[in-house]
Design a protein around this motif. Structure first.
Motif, PDB file in Angstrom:
ATOM      1  N   LEU A  16       0.811  -1.104   0.031  1.00 12.60           N
ATOM      2  CA  LEU A  16      -0.130  -0.066  -0.229  1.00 12.60           C
ATOM      3  C   LEU A  16       0.953   1.358  -0.080  1.00 12.60           C
ATOM      4  O   LEU A  16       2.129   1.563   0.889  1.00 12.60           O
ATOM      5  N   ARG A  17       0.673   2.276  -0.820  1.00 11.99           N
ATOM      6  CA  ARG A  17       1.763   3.278  -1.142  1.00 11.99           C
ATOM      7  C   ARG A  17       1.065   4.544  -0.628  1.00 11.99           C
ATOM      8  O   ARG A  17      -0.208   4.727  -0.621  1.00 11.99           O
ATOM      9  N   CYS A  18       2.200   5.439  -0.278  1.00  8.13           N
ATOM     10  CA  CYS A  18       1.551   6.658   0.398  1.00  8.13           C
ATOM     11  C   CYS A  18       1.968   7.741  -0.555  1.00  8.13           C
ATOM     12  O   CYS A  18       1.834   8.732  -0.419  1.00  8.13           O
ATOM     13  N   GLY A  19       3.134   7.410  -1.518  1.00  2.05           N
ATOM     14  CA  GLY A  19       3.428   8.441  -2.437  1.00  2.05           C
ATOM     15  C   GLY A  19       4.814   7.936  -2.971  1.00  2.05           C
ATOM     16  O   GLY A  19       5.472   6.890  -2.910  1.00  2.05           O
ATOM     17  N   LEU A  20       5.298   9.117  -3.756  1.00  5.07           N
ATOM     18  CA  LEU A  20       6.685   8.908  -4.400  1.00  5.07           C
ATOM     19  C   LEU A  20       6.562   7.738  -5.248  1.00  5.07           C
ATOM     20  O   LEU A  20       7.524   6.867  -5.715  1.00  5.07           O
ATOM     21  N   THR A  21       5.399   8.137  -6.046  1.00  4.89           N
ATOM     22  CA  THR A  21       5.220   6.845  -7.003  1.00  4.89           C
ATOM     23  C   THR A  21       3.901   7.507  -8.108  1.00  4.89           C
ATOM     24  O   THR A  21       3.173   8.287  -7.720  1.00  4.89           O
ATOM     25  N   PRO A  22       4.030   6.875  -9.437  1.00  2.79           N
ATOM     26  CA  PRO A  22       2.779   7.326 -10.190  1.00  2.79           C
ATOM     27  C   PRO A  22       1.588   6.040 -10.100  1.00  2.79           C
ATOM     28  O   PRO A  22       0.726   6.098 -10.725  1.00  2.79           O
ATOM     29  N   LYS A  23       2.028   5.152  -9.216  1.00  5.46           N
ATOM     30  CA  LYS A  23       1.021   3.982  -8.912  1.00  5.46           C
ATOM     31  C   LYS A  23      -0.076   4.392  -8.050  1.00  5.46           C
ATOM     32  O   LYS A  23      -0.048   5.269  -7.413  1.00  5.46           O
TER      33      LYS A  23
END
Length: 389
Positions: free
Chosen positions: A275-282
């Protein structure tokens, strides 16, 4: 035992030189981010065993006779699959800021998305399997990362020194609320802010970080790689960790983290739940992320291996799916006995050791079925990955 042929994943954040330098091969000019060793269906290692077709996937070999390859105790405890995935990780740019669910959250999330009919390969799907993903990174070079929430008061002071007007509400929240509420409210506010306003905040904060330098330099670098990304501000809530070669860092469920730069050996439970919080285009699923994150300040515990009389240096973690240790073989040292009732992957990172009758070179690895008599000789460094069954 079987020599492994492993896939290198070309993710955009990968270093163009670190893995080729380890393997002694020429750089291709393309990023080489992770070399996978194991039986993960996304990129299983391949072997050349005389009793199987050449270039045979390790996953197929295990599926054909789980108890012979993994041992009865491992199959009884974890099922008919290799419970861990071993990697060489080479970060040339920051990875996404992320967390992993615990086992109950992973099962619940996976089953919910299955009921909803979300395709397993859908870009907005959160749970690719029903397993948790604790992980351990061990540095081979100086290794830079972010791990766990910093004390809210310390973060408030760090943000205040940037002197950016749009950060001041976060400073007030961090000072005014109890720890858990402060961290939850600020991370929620950052991830749900108006994109244009957040982009301006990130730009202004990055300019201030570049002027101040020192401890602020990583945030200016993050903004360079991910301009306008709210993950740049979220990263300021976390502890910075700098590992020296041989040091490790364990990452449990719910702990936000990101790797920034460096080469390391990584081992994890055999899962792909992120689960991503940021620093990504995903995809970033803020409600689900907030359900999983542990909103508590922590002091990252840097692991140093504990040596045994038998020459094994163990990275002690509270996980049964994997067990990582290291052997440093000096010239003239006695052979090291590694026979175990569990499956093993042996990875050379330095020198010219020998596993039974197989010569190893840096980056070379072998799979050892459960119960096979195994001995290390020669000189160099070998990481041993297995399970606790």
């Amino acid at each position: 035992m079987d020599r492994l042929s492993n896939t290198v994943r070309p993710y955009a954040w990968g270093s163009t030189t670190a893995i080729p330098e380890l393997l002694g091969t020429a750089p291709t000019g393309e990023p080489q981010a992770e070399m996978w060793m194991g039986a993960h269906p996304g990129a299983p290692s391949r072997i050349n065993r005389t009793t199987t077709p050449l270039d045979h996937p390790l996953s197929d070999l295990i599926a054909a006779d789980p108890e012979a390859e993994l041992g009865a105790p491992t199959v009884k405890k974890f099922g008919p699959r290799l419970p861990f995935l071993l990697k060489i990780l080479a970060a040339g740019a920051p990875l996404s800021l992320q967390v992993h669910p615990n086992l109950a959250q992973a099962k619940e999330g996976y089953e919910a998305e299955e009921r909803q009919g979300v395709p397993i390969d859908a870009p907005h799907r959160n749970y690719k399997d029903a397993n948790h993903k604790p992980e351990l990174i061990c540095a081979l070079t100086p290794f830079d990362g972010l791990c766990g929430f910093r004390d809210p008061a310390e973060t408030a002071d760090l943000l205040a020194r940037l002197d950016v007007d749009s950060l001041k509400p976060y400073v007030d929240l961090l000072h005014a609320h109890p720890e858990e509420a402060a961290l939850r409210e600020v991370l929620t506010a950052v991830l749900t802010a108006d994109p244009d306003e957040m982009s301006h905040t990130v730009h202004s904060s990055a300019e201030a970080a570049a002027r101040l330098g020192g401890e602020y330099s990583p945030y200016a670098s993050l903004a360079h790689h991910y301009p306008g990304d709210p993950g740049v501000i979220a990263a300021m809530l976390l502890n910075r960790v700098q590992l020296q070669p041989g040091e490790g860092l364990f990452l449990g469920a719910g702990v936000p983290h990101a790797y920034l730069n460096g080469l390391g050996v990584e081992i994890m439970a055999n899962s792909d739940n992120v689960l991503r919080c940021g620093l990504t285009p995903k995809h970033v699923d803020v409600p689900e992320l907030l359900r999983v994150v542990r909103f508590e300040a922590t002091e990252p515990a840097v692991l140093r291996p504990e040596a045994s009389p038998a020459g094994e240096e163990l990275y002690d973690t509270p996980i049964d799916e994997f067990r990582l240790s290291r052997y440093t073989l000096a010239p003239g040292a006695a052979p090291r006995e590694l026979t175990a009732a569990t499956p093993q992957i042996l990875l050379c990172t330095d020198g010219t050791p020998r596993a039974n009758d197989l010569d190893l070179a840096p980056g070379g690895s072998v799979f050892v079925p459960a119960g096979e008599k195994t001995e290390l000789t020669g000189t160099g460094t070998v990481f041993r990955a297995t399970v606790i069954a």
